[in-house]
Design an enzyme around this catalytic site. Structure first.
Site, PDB file in Angstrom:
ATOM      1  N   PRO A  43      21.457  19.831  16.995  1.00  0.00           N
ATOM      2  CA  PRO A  43      21.946  20.992  17.764  1.00  0.00           C
ATOM      3  C   PRO A  43      22.410  20.991  19.117  1.00  0.00           C
ATOM      4  CG  PRO A  43      20.235  21.636  16.379  1.00  0.00           C
ATOM      5  CD  PRO A  43      19.998  20.376  16.418  1.00  0.00           C
ATOM      6  N   GLU A  44      21.249  20.314  19.892  1.00  0.00           N
ATOM      7  CA  GLU A  44      21.482  19.807  21.217  1.00  0.00           C
ATOM      8  C   GLU A  44      20.902  18.410  21.699  1.00  0.00           C
ATOM      9  OE1 GLU A  44      19.256  22.580  24.348  1.00  0.00           O
ATOM     10  OE2 GLU A  44      19.163  24.176  22.528  1.00  0.00           O
ATOM     11  N   PRO A 222     -16.900 -22.597  39.951  1.00  0.00           N
ATOM     12  CA  PRO A 222     -18.232 -22.578  40.067  1.00  0.00           C
ATOM     13  C   PRO A 222     -19.355 -22.624  39.081  1.00  0.00           C
ATOM     14  CG  PRO A 222     -17.582 -20.513  41.224  1.00  0.00           C
ATOM     15  CD  PRO A 222     -16.308 -21.065  40.363  1.00  0.00           C
ATOM     16  N   ASP A 245     -18.112 -33.360  33.946  1.00  0.00           N
ATOM     17  CA  ASP A 245     -19.324 -34.020  34.640  1.00  0.00           C
ATOM     18  C   ASP A 245     -20.474 -32.816  34.715  1.00  0.00           C
ATOM     19  OD1 ASP A 245     -18.423 -32.605  36.921  1.00  0.00           O
ATOM     20  OD2 ASP A 245     -17.229 -34.541  37.252  1.00  0.00           O
ATOM     21  N   LYS A 267     -22.606 -37.889  37.048  1.00  0.00           N
ATOM     22  CA  LYS A 267     -22.119 -37.872  38.704  1.00  0.00           C
ATOM     23  C   LYS A 267     -23.074 -36.968  39.151  1.00  0.00           C
ATOM     24  CE  LYS A 267     -17.911 -38.509  40.463  1.00  0.00           C
ATOM     25  NZ  LYS A 267     -17.049 -37.833  40.996  1.00  0.00           N
ATOM     26  N   ASP A 300     -12.913 -26.684  42.285  1.00  0.00           N
ATOM     27  CA  ASP A 300     -11.438 -26.914  42.454  1.00  0.00           C
ATOM     28  C   ASP A 300     -11.261 -28.489  42.645  1.00  0.00           C
ATOM     29  OD1 ASP A 300      -8.554 -25.919  43.703  1.00  0.00           O
ATOM     30  OD2 ASP A 300      -9.200 -27.826  44.429  1.00  0.00           O
ATOM     31  N   ILE A 303     -11.063 -30.311  46.149  1.00  0.00           N
ATOM     32  CA  ILE A 303     -11.990 -29.849  47.116  1.00  0.00           C
ATOM     33  C   ILE A 303     -13.269 -30.816  46.986  1.00  0.00           C
ATOM     34  CG2 ILE A 303     -13.292 -28.212  48.441  1.00  0.00           C
ATOM     35  CD1 ILE A 303     -10.917 -26.392  48.129  1.00  0.00           C
ATOM     36  N   MET A 380     -22.857 -30.468  48.970  1.00  0.00           N
ATOM     37  CA  MET A 380     -23.650 -31.436  48.949  1.00  0.00           C
ATOM     38  C   MET A 380     -24.782 -31.734  49.972  1.00  0.00           C
ATOM     39  SD  MET A 380     -21.094 -34.100  46.882  1.00  0.00           S
ATOM     40  CE  MET A 380     -19.725 -33.505  47.848  1.00  0.00           C
ATOM     41  N   GLY A 409     -24.683 -21.095  42.526  1.00  0.00           N
ATOM     42  CA  GLY A 409     -24.382 -19.805  42.685  1.00  0.00           C
ATOM     43  C   GLY A 409     -23.017 -19.291  41.215  1.00  0.00           C
TER      44      GLY A 409
HETATM   45  N1  SAH Z   1     -14.860 -29.649  43.547  1.00  0.00           N
HETATM   46  C1  SAH Z   1     -16.062 -28.695  43.636  1.00  0.00           C
HETATM   47  C2  SAH Z   1     -17.170 -29.560  44.585  1.00  0.00           C
HETATM   48  C3  SAH Z   1     -17.510 -30.643  44.119  1.00  0.00           C
HETATM   49  S1  SAH Z   1     -18.615 -31.370  45.058  1.00  0.00           S
HETATM   50  C4  SAH Z   1     -15.817 -27.313  44.233  1.00  0.00           C
HETATM   51  O1  SAH Z   1     -14.427 -27.085  44.474  1.00  0.00           O
HETATM   52  O2  SAH Z   1     -16.531 -26.564  44.163  1.00  0.00           O
HETATM   53  C5  SAH Z   1     -20.456 -30.801  44.486  1.00  0.00           C
HETATM   54  C6  SAH Z   1     -21.198 -29.859  45.460  1.00  0.00           C
HETATM   55  O3  SAH Z   1     -20.370 -28.546  45.209  1.00  0.00           O
HETATM   56  C7  SAH Z   1     -22.300 -29.700  45.187  1.00  0.00           C
HETATM   57  O4  SAH Z   1     -23.267 -30.375  45.570  1.00  0.00           O
HETATM   58  C8  SAH Z   1     -22.628 -28.180  45.698  1.00  0.00           C
HETATM   59  O5  SAH Z   1     -22.958 -28.415  46.999  1.00  0.00           O
HETATM   60  C9  SAH Z   1     -21.244 -27.494  45.465  1.00  0.00           C
HETATM   61  N2  SAH Z   1     -21.377 -26.667  44.474  1.00  0.00           N
HETATM   62  C10 SAH Z   1     -20.563 -26.633  43.221  1.00  0.00           C
HETATM   63  N3  SAH Z   1     -21.019 -25.611  42.280  1.00  0.00           N
HETATM   64  C11 SAH Z   1     -21.736 -25.086  42.956  1.00  0.00           C
HETATM   65  C12 SAH Z   1     -22.542 -23.984  42.407  1.00  0.00           C
HETATM   66  N4  SAH Z   1     -22.383 -23.062  41.532  1.00  0.00           N
HETATM   67  N5  SAH Z   1     -23.403 -23.371  43.489  1.00  0.00           N
HETATM   68  C13 SAH Z   1     -23.688 -23.921  44.679  1.00  0.00           C
HETATM   69  N6  SAH Z   1     -23.100 -24.942  44.907  1.00  0.00           N
HETATM   70  C14 SAH Z   1     -22.172 -25.582  44.043  1.00  0.00           C
END
Ligand code: SAH
Length: 459
Positions: A43-44, A222, A245, A267, A300, A303, A380, A409
């Site tokens: 109706p509406e 990490p 690794d 490694k 990463d 890195i 490292m 960490g």
């Molecule tokens: N590609 C990795 C780094 C590889 S070199 C990245 O981007 O994180 C490896 C080093 O990374 C280790 O010797 C340590 O210094 C650091 N690392 C990686 N994971 C870690 C974690 N959970 N806590 C502390 N240091 C970490």
């Protein structure tokens, strides 16, 4: 099964919506989207509803004549008696009918949908729990990339062509499985349609060799699996073989495809289970066997991960690959330890360095590292902690400069020791943190006292 799930073709057909308000408008919208013509009776009627393209309005109370020529009915008035009457008459004429929010009067129900057109997923709990239905949809929405539509559209476009090239249906199925689950799909999903087209054509030209290996170089973050990216997870569940690794945490390795082959390539510092060249060669060999190879790396891949070297070999051999970034240790570890890497009061820049050099020495540019108002993150570096602290003081940083070591960490084994350049080496003697550890130097480390937070899922 309480309901038969079907998808109905209503293109160009007449559907009836009884009701003229907000709900009716929404339902008419769905029908129009599926290509129907819509008759609206009430109706509406909301002028915005009447004005919709494809809608014919009849401003009257509903009666049986309005069902004429109609293939589907939705009752969306706020009058239960009217809705029940619509339902009764529609059922009498064997016209499928849906009454909004009233399953008892429905002969069909409208599912929740996930639209990746032309791919469409419908969800229903048969009215038992709409909340559960929505949760399930939410889960799938996050698993299936938004641009999946593109993939379906791509497949549709090439369907006929592939049929002409690959005439054997069994072979065609394998062909499509490979294309839609492999590098062609990856290209479509990242928006490189012309690359995908070229790849598909190459596959068609080489029908006997349609199984093509590829490598995914993936950053696993990490440690905490929650820090993986969606893309990493998707590729982890797709790969036939996983090469990882010791930096990749076990819970993450466990998230790779259940039946995938897993190869550990070690490694640790000075304990290389496989040398880098051997890893490069392994990736090439597996890809040549036609496998989808996941090269899973901590943090990463670009890195301090030697990711560049690994793909250099692949590129030289013309093996398709892709690189997926991950959260690098500096970023993940710092946030879980409550240490911002930059801060307006303490650090305007941040430097990532490695304490483990090719020749085993720690020959860094100390003057650049010892500048004030910057954060230095050392990967490292545990082995050279004494040298690091002494050299930074020698090149001008005050002995009182804050410094932290973070072991493993973001994982359940995270341990943090903080101190100053002068006293941290002794503190580490006592604490005995072990690798992998990250060292953070600079004023920002002090902020941990205020910013430390609790990780519910780690404890
Ligand atoms: N590609 C990795 C780094 C590889 S070199 C990245 O981007 O994180 C490896 C080093 O990374 C280790 O010797 C340590 O210094 C650091 N690392 C990686 N994971 C870690 C974690 N959970 N806590 C502390 N240091 C970490």
């Amino acid at each position: 099964m309480d309901f038969l799930p079907i998808f109905m073709n209503i293109k160009g057909r007449l559907c009836l919506v009884v009701g003229g308000g907000e709900v009716a408008k929404r339902k008419a919208g769905v029908l129009l989207e599926a290509g129907a013509r819509v008759r609206v009776v009430a109706p509406e009627i909301d002028p915005a509803l009447s004005a919709m393209d494809g809608v014919t309005s009849i401003v009257q109370r509903f009666d049986a004549t309005h069902l004429e020529g109609v293939m589907l009915v939705i009752a969306a008035t706020n009058d239960r008696a009217v809705n029940a009457e619509v339902s009764r008459l529609a059922k009498e004429s064997s016209i499928p009918v849906n009454v909004v929010d009233d399953p008892e009067h429905c002969s069909f129900i409208m599912p929740a949908i996930m639209d990746r057109s032309p791919l469409m997923v419908a969800f229903s709990s048969g009215g038992a729990s709409p909340v559960l239905t929505r949760m399930m949809r939410g889960k799938l929405e996050s698993m299936i990339p938004q641009n999946f539509s593109r993939l379906a559209a791509f497949a549709e476009r090439y369907r006929e062509k592939v049929k002409q090239y690959v005439t054997n249906p069994a072979k065609r199925r394998i062909f499509w499985e490979n294309a839609l689950d492999g590098v062609v799909a990856e290209k479509v999903l990242t928006g490189d349609e012309s690359g995908a087209e070229a790849m598909l054509q190459a596959m068609l030209n080489d029908e006997d060799n349609i199984v093509r290996g590829e490598v995914y170089l993936v950053g696993a973050g990490p440690g905490d699996p929650d820090l993986l990216t969606f893309r990493a997870l998707r590729l982890m569940q797709k790969a036939d073989v996983v090469v990882y690794d010791n930096l990749v945490s076990k819970p993450i390795v466990d998230m790779t495809r259940r039946d995938a082959e897993r190869i550990y390539v070690g490694k640790k510092r000075a304990d290389h289970t496989l040398r880098q060249e051997e890893i490069n060669a392994l990736l090439v060999r597996l890809a040549h066997e036609g496998k989808r190879v996941l090269r899973l790396k901590g943090g990463d891949p670009f890195i301090f991960g030697r990711g560049g070297e690994e793909i250099e070999t692949l590129a030289a051999q013309n093996i398709p690959f892709q690189v997926v970034p991950g959260i690098t240790a500096a970023s993940g570890v710092a946030s879980y330890a409550g240490i911002p890497l930059t801060h307006r009061d303490y650090a305007q820049s941040c430097m990532f360095v490695t304490g483990h050099l090719k020749d085993g020495t720690m020959n860094l540019d100390w003057d650049a590292l010892a500048r004030p108002r910057q954060t230095v993150v050392v990967y490292m570096g545990l082995h050279g902690l004494d040298t690091l602290c002494a050299k930074l003081i020698e090149h001008g940083l005050p002995g009182a400069t804050p410094i932290a070591i973070v072991q493993q960490g973001t994982t359940q084994n995270q341990r943090v020791v903080t101190g100053t350049l002068s006293d941290l080496p002794q503190k580490q003697e006592v604490a005995q943190l072990h690798a992998p550890t990250l060292i953070i130097v600079g004023g920002v480390v002090k902020l941990r006292e205020k910013l430390q937070w609790f990780h519910p899922h780690l404890d």
